[in-house]
Design an enzyme around this catalytic site. Structure first.
Site, PDB file in Angstrom:
ATOM      1  N   GLY A  71      11.290  -4.476   6.446  1.00 26.97           N
ATOM      2  CA  GLY A  71       9.954  -4.302   5.881  1.00 26.97           C
ATOM      3  C   GLY A  71       9.505  -5.533   5.114  1.00 26.97           C
ATOM      4  O   GLY A  71       8.419  -5.547   4.530  1.00 26.97           O
ATOM      5  N   THR A  72      10.353  -6.570   5.122  1.00 28.29           N
ATOM      6  CA  THR A  72       9.976  -7.786   4.382  1.00 28.29           C
ATOM      7  C   THR A  72       8.734  -8.400   5.014  1.00 28.29           C
ATOM      8  O   THR A  72       8.647  -8.520   6.238  1.00 28.29           O
ATOM      9  CB  THR A  72      11.132  -8.806   4.410  1.00 28.29           C
ATOM     10  OG1 THR A  72      12.322  -8.160   3.968  1.00 28.29           O
ATOM     11  CG2 THR A  72      10.837  -9.999   3.506  1.00 28.29           C
ATOM     12  N   THR A  73       7.793  -8.795   4.169  1.00 31.63           N
ATOM     13  CA  THR A  73       6.559  -9.418   4.660  1.00 31.63           C
ATOM     14  C   THR A  73       6.611 -10.926   4.395  1.00 31.63           C
ATOM     15  O   THR A  73       7.493 -11.409   3.684  1.00 31.63           O
ATOM     16  CB  THR A  73       5.336  -8.782   3.972  1.00 31.63           C
ATOM     17  OG1 THR A  73       5.534  -8.841   2.552  1.00 31.63           O
ATOM     18  CG2 THR A  73       5.151  -7.334   4.394  1.00 31.63           C
ATOM     19  N   ALA A  96       8.025  -3.336  10.351  1.00 28.77           N
ATOM     20  CA  ALA A  96       6.688  -2.798  10.045  1.00 28.77           C
ATOM     21  C   ALA A  96       6.213  -3.427   8.745  1.00 28.77           C
ATOM     22  O   ALA A  96       6.990  -3.557   7.791  1.00 28.77           O
ATOM     23  CB  ALA A  96       6.732  -1.282   9.904  1.00 28.77           C
ATOM     24  N   SER A  97       4.951  -3.821   8.720  1.00 25.40           N
ATOM     25  CA  SER A  97       4.396  -4.357   7.469  1.00 25.40           C
ATOM     26  C   SER A  97       4.273  -3.236   6.443  1.00 25.40           C
ATOM     27  O   SER A  97       4.183  -3.503   5.238  1.00 25.40           O
ATOM     28  CB  SER A  97       3.032  -4.996   7.722  1.00 25.40           C
ATOM     29  OG  SER A  97       2.133  -4.039   8.249  1.00 25.40           O
ATOM     30  N   ASN A  98       4.267  -1.995   6.936  1.00 27.21           N
ATOM     31  CA  ASN A  98       4.187  -0.855   6.026  1.00 27.21           C
ATOM     32  C   ASN A  98       4.842   0.354   6.689  1.00 27.21           C
ATOM     33  O   ASN A  98       4.452   0.719   7.787  1.00 27.21           O
ATOM     34  CB  ASN A  98       2.730  -0.558   5.677  1.00 27.21           C
ATOM     35  CG  ASN A  98       2.624   0.240   4.387  1.00 27.21           C
ATOM     36  OD1 ASN A  98       3.241   1.286   4.273  1.00 27.21           O
ATOM     37  ND2 ASN A  98       1.866  -0.271   3.431  1.00 27.21           N
ATOM     38  N   HIS A 131      -2.178  -5.551  -5.192  1.00 25.68           N
ATOM     39  CA  HIS A 131      -0.749  -5.315  -5.415  1.00 25.68           C
ATOM     40  C   HIS A 131      -0.353  -5.792  -6.812  1.00 25.68           C
ATOM     41  O   HIS A 131      -1.096  -6.526  -7.464  1.00 25.68           O
ATOM     42  CB  HIS A 131       0.100  -6.058  -4.378  1.00 25.68           C
ATOM     43  CG  HIS A 131       0.119  -5.375  -3.041  1.00 25.68           C
ATOM     44  ND1 HIS A 131      -0.847  -5.582  -2.090  1.00 25.68           N
ATOM     45  CD2 HIS A 131       0.996  -4.482  -2.501  1.00 25.68           C
ATOM     46  CE1 HIS A 131      -0.573  -4.843  -1.026  1.00 25.68           C
ATOM     47  NE2 HIS A 131       0.538  -4.164  -1.246  1.00 25.68           N
ATOM     48  N   LYS A 135       4.412  -9.677  -6.604  1.00 26.51           N
ATOM     49  CA  LYS A 135       4.431  -9.859  -5.144  1.00 26.51           C
ATOM     50  C   LYS A 135       4.389 -11.348  -4.786  1.00 26.51           C
ATOM     51  O   LYS A 135       3.561 -12.089  -5.297  1.00 26.51           O
ATOM     52  CB  LYS A 135       3.256  -9.100  -4.510  1.00 26.51           C
ATOM     53  CG  LYS A 135       3.293  -9.119  -2.989  1.00 26.51           C
ATOM     54  CD  LYS A 135       2.401  -8.031  -2.387  1.00 26.51           C
ATOM     55  CE  LYS A 135       2.353  -8.106  -0.877  1.00 26.51           C
ATOM     56  NZ  LYS A 135       3.683  -7.968  -0.240  1.00 26.51           N
ATOM     57  N   GLY A 141       1.266  -8.066   4.009  1.00 22.19           N
ATOM     58  CA  GLY A 141       1.525  -7.858   5.432  1.00 22.19           C
ATOM     59  C   GLY A 141       0.644  -6.752   5.986  1.00 22.19           C
ATOM     60  O   GLY A 141       0.139  -6.845   7.117  1.00 22.19           O
ATOM     61  N   THR A 142       0.432  -5.715   5.192  1.00 22.20           N
ATOM     62  CA  THR A 142      -0.408  -4.584   5.631  1.00 22.20           C
ATOM     63  C   THR A 142      -1.844  -5.055   5.887  1.00 22.20           C
ATOM     64  O   THR A 142      -2.459  -4.674   6.889  1.00 22.20           O
ATOM     65  CB  THR A 142      -0.379  -3.471   4.556  1.00 22.20           C
ATOM     66  OG1 THR A 142       0.980  -3.145   4.293  1.00 22.20           O
ATOM     67  CG2 THR A 142      -1.148  -2.238   4.997  1.00 22.20           C
TER      68      THR A 142
HETATM   69  N1  NAI Z   1       7.032  -2.769   4.867  1.00 22.95           N
HETATM   70  C1  NAI Z   1       6.864  -1.997   3.784  1.00 22.95           C
HETATM   71  O1  NAI Z   1       6.629  -0.781   3.868  1.00 22.95           O
HETATM   72  C2  NAI Z   1       6.986  -2.632   2.440  1.00 22.95           C
HETATM   73  C3  NAI Z   1       7.317  -3.951   2.361  1.00 22.95           C
HETATM   74  N2  NAI Z   1       7.556  -4.520   1.152  1.00 22.95           N
HETATM   75  C4  NAI Z   1       8.042  -5.893   1.209  1.00 22.95           C
HETATM   76  O2  NAI Z   1       9.451  -5.852   0.970  1.00 22.95           O
HETATM   77  C5  NAI Z   1       9.875  -7.054   0.340  1.00 22.95           C
HETATM   78  C6  NAI Z   1      10.650  -6.716  -0.907  1.00 22.95           C
HETATM   79  O3  NAI Z   1       9.795  -6.127  -1.850  1.00 22.95           O
HETATM   80  P1  NAI Z   1      10.324  -5.745  -3.310  1.00 22.95           P
HETATM   81  O4  NAI Z   1      11.540  -4.893  -3.227  1.00 22.95           O
HETATM   82  O5  NAI Z   1       9.154  -5.265  -4.069  1.00 22.95           O
HETATM   83  O6  NAI Z   1      10.748  -7.187  -3.857  1.00 22.95           O
HETATM   84  P2  NAI Z   1      11.867  -7.549  -4.941  1.00 22.95           P
HETATM   85  O7  NAI Z   1      11.574  -8.942  -5.358  1.00 22.95           O
HETATM   86  O8  NAI Z   1      11.926  -6.480  -5.968  1.00 22.95           O
HETATM   87  O9  NAI Z   1      13.226  -7.503  -4.090  1.00 22.95           O
HETATM   88  C7  NAI Z   1      13.642  -8.493  -3.209  1.00 22.95           C
HETATM   89  C8  NAI Z   1      15.114  -8.712  -3.438  1.00 22.95           C
HETATM   90  O10 NAI Z   1      15.644  -9.575  -2.434  1.00 22.95           O
HETATM   91  C9  NAI Z   1      16.614 -10.371  -3.076  1.00 22.95           C
HETATM   92  N3  NAI Z   1      17.006 -11.518  -2.258  1.00 22.95           N
HETATM   93  C10 NAI Z   1      16.776 -12.849  -2.444  1.00 22.95           C
HETATM   94  N4  NAI Z   1      17.378 -13.579  -1.474  1.00 22.95           N
HETATM   95  C11 NAI Z   1      18.006 -12.679  -0.672  1.00 22.95           C
HETATM   96  C12 NAI Z   1      18.814 -12.810   0.492  1.00 22.95           C
HETATM   97  N5  NAI Z   1      19.118 -14.005   1.023  1.00 22.95           N
HETATM   98  N6  NAI Z   1      19.259 -11.678   1.086  1.00 22.95           N
HETATM   99  C13 NAI Z   1      18.983 -10.457   0.566  1.00 22.95           C
HETATM  100  N7  NAI Z   1      18.249 -10.296  -0.542  1.00 22.95           N
HETATM  101  C14 NAI Z   1      17.763 -11.384  -1.149  1.00 22.95           C
HETATM  102  C15 NAI Z   1      15.980 -10.711  -4.411  1.00 22.95           C
HETATM  103  O11 NAI Z   1      16.959 -11.183  -5.323  1.00 22.95           O
HETATM  104  C16 NAI Z   1      15.420  -9.349  -4.790  1.00 22.95           C
HETATM  105  O12 NAI Z   1      16.393  -8.569  -5.453  1.00 22.95           O
HETATM  106  C17 NAI Z   1       8.596  -7.873   0.131  1.00 22.95           C
HETATM  107  O13 NAI Z   1       8.452  -8.778   1.193  1.00 22.95           O
HETATM  108  C18 NAI Z   1       7.486  -6.817   0.183  1.00 22.95           C
HETATM  109  O14 NAI Z   1       6.256  -7.358   0.587  1.00 22.95           O
HETATM  110  C19 NAI Z   1       7.455  -3.838  -0.013  1.00 22.95           C
HETATM  111  C20 NAI Z   1       7.093  -2.531   0.004  1.00 22.95           C
HETATM  112  C21 NAI Z   1       6.820  -1.806   1.230  1.00 22.95           C
HETATM  113  O1  LIG Z   2       5.098  -6.122  -1.878  1.00 19.36           O
HETATM  114  C1  LIG Z   2       4.766  -4.920  -1.922  1.00 19.36           C
HETATM  115  O2  LIG Z   2       4.885  -4.237  -2.937  1.00 19.36           O
HETATM  116  C2  LIG Z   2       4.236  -4.303  -0.687  1.00 19.36           C
HETATM  117  N1  LIG Z   2       4.260  -5.018   0.396  1.00 19.36           N
HETATM  118  C3  LIG Z   2       3.867  -4.605   1.691  1.00 19.36           C
HETATM  119  C4  LIG Z   2       2.796  -5.513   2.254  1.00 19.36           C
HETATM  120  O3  LIG Z   2       2.852  -6.736   2.015  1.00 19.36           O
HETATM  121  O4  LIG Z   2       1.909  -5.024   2.951  1.00 19.36           O
HETATM  122  C5  LIG Z   2       3.576  -3.139   1.792  1.00 19.36           C
HETATM  123  C6  LIG Z   2       3.067  -2.474   0.558  1.00 19.36           C
HETATM  124  O5  LIG Z   2       1.692  -2.616   0.469  1.00 19.36           O
HETATM  125  C7  LIG Z   2       3.768  -2.909  -0.710  1.00 19.36           C
END
Ligand code: NAI
Ligand SMILES: O=C(O)C1=N[C@H](C(=O)O)C[C@H](O)C1
Length: 236
Positions: A71-73, A96-98, A131, A135, A141-142
Site C-alpha cells: 500500500g506504499t504510495t 493499491a493506492s487505497n 492528509h 505524509k 496515491g489515491t
Molecule cells: N494504500 C493504502 O490504503 C494506504 C497507504 N498508505 C501509505 O503507506 C505508507 C506508510 O504510511 P504510514 O504507516 O502512515 O507511514 P509511517 O511513516 O508511519 O511508516 C512507515 C514506516 O516505514 C519504515 N521504513 C523506512 N525504511 C524502511 C524499509 N527499508 N523497509 C521497511 N520499512 C521502512 C519507517 O521507519 C516507518 O516506520 C505511505 O506510503 C502511505 O502513503 C497509508 C495509508 C493507507
Molecule cells: O499516507 C496516508 O496516510 C495515506 N496514504 C494513501 C494515499 O497516498 O492515497 C491512502 C490514504 O489516503 C492514507
C-alpha cells in the site's frame, strides 16, 4: 496465516492489530532493510513503508517466493518494473493506492461520474486531497488513481499539483494537496460550471479501513500467482 509486516509505522501497527484480531500470526516486522531469513518465515508480506524502500521490499518478496501486498504510495514510476520481476519469479502481488472498501467503492463512483460528465463540456473538474502533516508524498496515491480514471473521459492530457486557487493549464486536471494535523485521508472531486457545482467526497475516520482491506487482500492473495488489484479481491 503467518504474516511479515514491512514498515512498522502508523499503518504497520494498525495492520498488526487487525491481523491479530483475525487470528493471524505476525512472524516478522521491520522498519529497515529486509532480513531474508526472517522474511522466509512468512506466508505473505504486507508492505506499508516509505516511497524509497517499497520497490526493493516488494521485489525482495518476489525473489523469495513470498506473496506481497503493498500500500506504499509515491514509488509508482517503478510499478511496471515490479510487475515484470513478479512475473519472471512467478510471484504474487497486489498494489493499491487505497485498500479501504469505501474508497474502492468511491473509485467506481468516480469513474461512473466521469463517464456521465464527459457529455457536459460546461463543467470543469478538480481534485482535492487532505492528509496529516507527516505524509511524505504529494499528491496522495489515491488522488492520482482518481485523476487517472477521470482523464480518459476528458479532453485533458495530464494532471498537475497546484496550490489552492491556482489554475492548471487548459489541458491539465488541477490537484490540490492540503496537509492538516491528524487528517486520516479526505478526497473530493468537484465538477464546476457557472451555474452550479457537483461534488463527491470520501472521508476516512481512521486507518482501520485501510488496514482491514490490506489484511483481506493478503488472505486472498496467499494461495495465488500473478498480479492483481483490489477489484479482483472485492469482486468489483
Ligand atoms: N494504500 C493504502 O490504503 C494506504 C497507504 N498508505 C501509505 O503507506 C505508507 C506508510 O504510511 P504510514 O504507516 O502512515 O507511514 P509511517 O511513516 O508511519 O511508516 C512507515 C514506516 O516505514 C519504515 N521504513 C523506512 N525504511 C524502511 C524499509 N527499508 N523497509 C521497511 N520499512 C521502512 C519507517 O521507519 C516507518 O516506520 C505511505 O506510503 C502511505 O502513503 C497509508 C495509508 C493507507
Ligand atoms: O499516507 C496516508 O496516510 C495515506 N496514504 C494513501 C494515499 O497516498 O492515497 C491512502 C490514504 O489516503 C492514507
Amino acid at each position: 496465516m503467518k504474516i511479515a509486516i514491512l514498515g512498522y509505522g502508523r499503518m504497520g501497527k494498525t495492520i498488526e492489530q487487525i491481523a491479530l484480531d483475525r487470528n493471524h500470526e505476525i512472524v516478522y516486522k521491520t522498519s529497515e532493510k529486509i532480513n531474508t531469513e526472517e522474511l522466509q518465515k512468512a506466508e505473505v508480506a504486507i508492505d506499508f513503508s516509505i516511497p524509497d524502500a517499497a520497490f526493493e521490499n516488494i521485489t525482495t518478496c518476489f525473489k523469495n517466493n513470498i506473496p506481497v501486498v503493498s500500500g506504499t504510495t509515491g514509488w509508482l514510476d517503478r510499478y511496471e518494473e515490479a510487475v515484470k520481476i513478479c512475473n519472471e519469479n512467478k510471484g504474487a502481488f497486489i498494489y493499491a493506492s487505497n485498500f479501504s472498501l469505501g474508497v474502492n467503492l468511491f473509485f467506481q463512483l468516480n469513474e461512473n461520474l466521469a463517464k456521465l460528465m464527459s457529455k457536459f463540456k460546461e463543467y470543469t473538474v478538480a481534485i482535492e486531497e487532505i492528509h496529516h502533516t507527516k505524509k511524505l508524498d504529494k499528491p496522495s496515491g489515491t488522488a492520482i488513481t482518481l485523476t487517472e480514471s477521470i482523464l480518459p473521459y476528458t479532453q485533458k492530457e495530464d494532471w498537475k499539483l497546484v496550490e489552492e486557487d491556482e489554475k492548471a493549464s487548459a489541458n491539465q486536471i488541477p490537484v490540490v494537496a492540503k496537509r492538516e494535523e491528524d487528517v486520516k485521508g479526505t478526497h473530493s472531486i468537484k465538477y464546476s460550471s457557472a451555474i452550479d457545482d457537483i461534488e463527491i467526497k470520501h472521508t476516512a475516520h481512521s486507518r482501520e479501513g485501510f488496514a482491514l482491506g490490506a489484511v483481506i487482500a493478503a488472505e486472498w492473495l496467499s494461495d495465488k500467482t500473478g498480479v492483481f488489484t483490489m477489484k479482483d479481491v472485492l469482486g468489483l
